[in-house]
Write a protein that holds these residues in place. Structure first.
Motif, short mmCIF file in Angstrom:
data_model
loop_
_atom_site.label_atom_id
_atom_site.label_comp_id
_atom_site.label_asym_id
_atom_site.label_seq_id
_atom_site.Cartn_x
_atom_site.Cartn_y
_atom_site.Cartn_z
N VAL A 1 0.81 -1.23 0.00
CA VAL A 1 0.00 0.00 0.00
C VAL A 1 0.84 1.27 0.00
CG1 VAL A 1 -1.98 -1.14 1.11
CG2 VAL A 1 -0.28 0.05 2.53
N LYS A 2 2.17 1.14 -0.11
CA LYS A 2 3.05 2.31 -0.04
C LYS A 2 2.68 3.37 -1.07
CE LYS A 2 7.83 3.83 -0.12
NZ LYS A 2 9.21 3.52 -0.48
N ALA A 3 2.43 2.98 -2.30
CA ALA A 3 2.08 3.96 -3.34
C ALA A 3 0.79 4.70 -2.98
CB ALA A 3 1.94 3.28 -4.70
N SER A 4 -0.17 4.00 -2.42
CA SER A 4 -1.43 4.64 -1.99
C SER A 4 -1.18 5.62 -0.85
CB SER A 4 -2.45 3.59 -1.56
OG SER A 4 -2.81 2.78 -2.64
N VAL A 5 -0.30 5.25 0.09
CA VAL A 5 0.04 6.14 1.20
C VAL A 5 0.71 7.40 0.66
CG1 VAL A 5 1.50 6.40 3.26
CG2 VAL A 5 0.26 4.26 2.88
N GLU A 6 1.66 7.23 -0.25
CA GLU A 6 2.33 8.39 -0.84
C GLU A 6 1.35 9.28 -1.58
OE1 GLU A 6 6.84 6.60 -1.34
OE2 GLU A 6 5.46 6.39 -3.02
N GLY A 7 0.35 8.69 -2.22
CA GLY A 7 -0.67 9.48 -2.90
C GLY A 7 -1.52 10.27 -1.92
N THR B 133 -0.68 11.22 1.20
CA THR B 133 0.10 12.20 1.96
C THR B 133 0.85 13.18 1.06
OG1 THR B 133 2.05 10.76 2.07
CG2 THR B 133 0.43 10.58 3.88
N ASN B 134 0.86 12.90 -0.24
CA ASN B 134 1.57 13.72 -1.21
C ASN B 134 3.06 13.83 -0.88
OD1 ASN B 134 1.49 15.09 -3.65
ND2 ASN B 134 1.28 17.09 -2.68
N GLN B 135 3.63 12.69 -0.42
CA GLN B 135 5.05 12.63 -0.09
C GLN B 135 5.62 11.31 -0.60
OE1 GLN B 135 6.38 13.75 3.85
NE2 GLN B 135 4.36 14.58 4.32
N LYS B 136 6.93 11.28 -0.83
CA LYS B 136 7.65 10.05 -1.17
C LYS B 136 8.46 9.65 0.06
CE LYS B 136 6.54 9.61 -5.52
NZ LYS B 136 5.69 8.54 -5.95
N TYR B 137 8.49 8.37 0.36
CA TYR B 137 9.19 7.87 1.54
C TYR B 137 10.33 6.95 1.14
CZ TYR B 137 4.98 9.63 3.79
OH TYR B 137 3.96 10.43 4.21
N ASP B 138 11.57 7.36 1.51
CA ASP B 138 12.73 6.51 1.31
C ASP B 138 12.78 5.43 2.39
OD1 ASP B 138 13.62 7.93 -0.93
OD2 ASP B 138 14.70 9.37 0.32
N VAL B 139 12.30 5.79 3.58
CA VAL B 139 12.19 4.86 4.70
C VAL B 139 10.72 4.54 4.87
CG1 VAL B 139 12.55 4.57 7.19
CG2 VAL B 139 14.21 5.87 5.82
#
Length: 105
Positions: A30-36, A38-44
């Motif tokens: 679900v990482k891509a959905s979370v980034e969508g 929150t409008n952020q990219k997560y390296d961690v």
């Protein structure tokens, strides 16, 4: 599903458990959905702990470390295997810390 990921009682939310590989896989899914959302990219993006709730599938409330002192709480729903075992993001809480309790949302 490993023993750690099984909820303890139908309808109730189980105790906090340490996240293992199975919970990390849910988060990765679900990482891509979370980034969508929150409008952020997560390296961690590391699952740390979680609670689960058996409903007509399983709700997972997961604390995820996203770098520095920042954490997110995710609500991830997984349908029962007989319904395909599909995983979807149902909510994100931002601005959490390592000490924030995981609660139903």
């Amino acid at each position: 599903m490993t023993q750690e990921a099984k909820p303890t009682m139908c309808g109730g939310i189980g105790a906090v458990k340490e996240a293992g590989e199975d919970i990390q896989e849910l988060c990765n899914g679900v990482k891509a959905s979370v980034e969508g959302k929150t409008n952020q990219k997560y390296d961690v993006f590391v699952a740390k702990s979680y609670k689960s709730q058996m409903v007509s599938g399983v709700n997972y409330f997961i604390k995820v470390h996203v770098g520095g002192d920042e954490h997110l709480h995710l609500r991830v729903y997984k349908t029962l295997p007989c319904n395909g075992g599909l995983v979807s993001l149902h909510g994100v809480q931002e601005s959490k810390t390592v000490n924030c309790l995981i609660e139903y949302f």
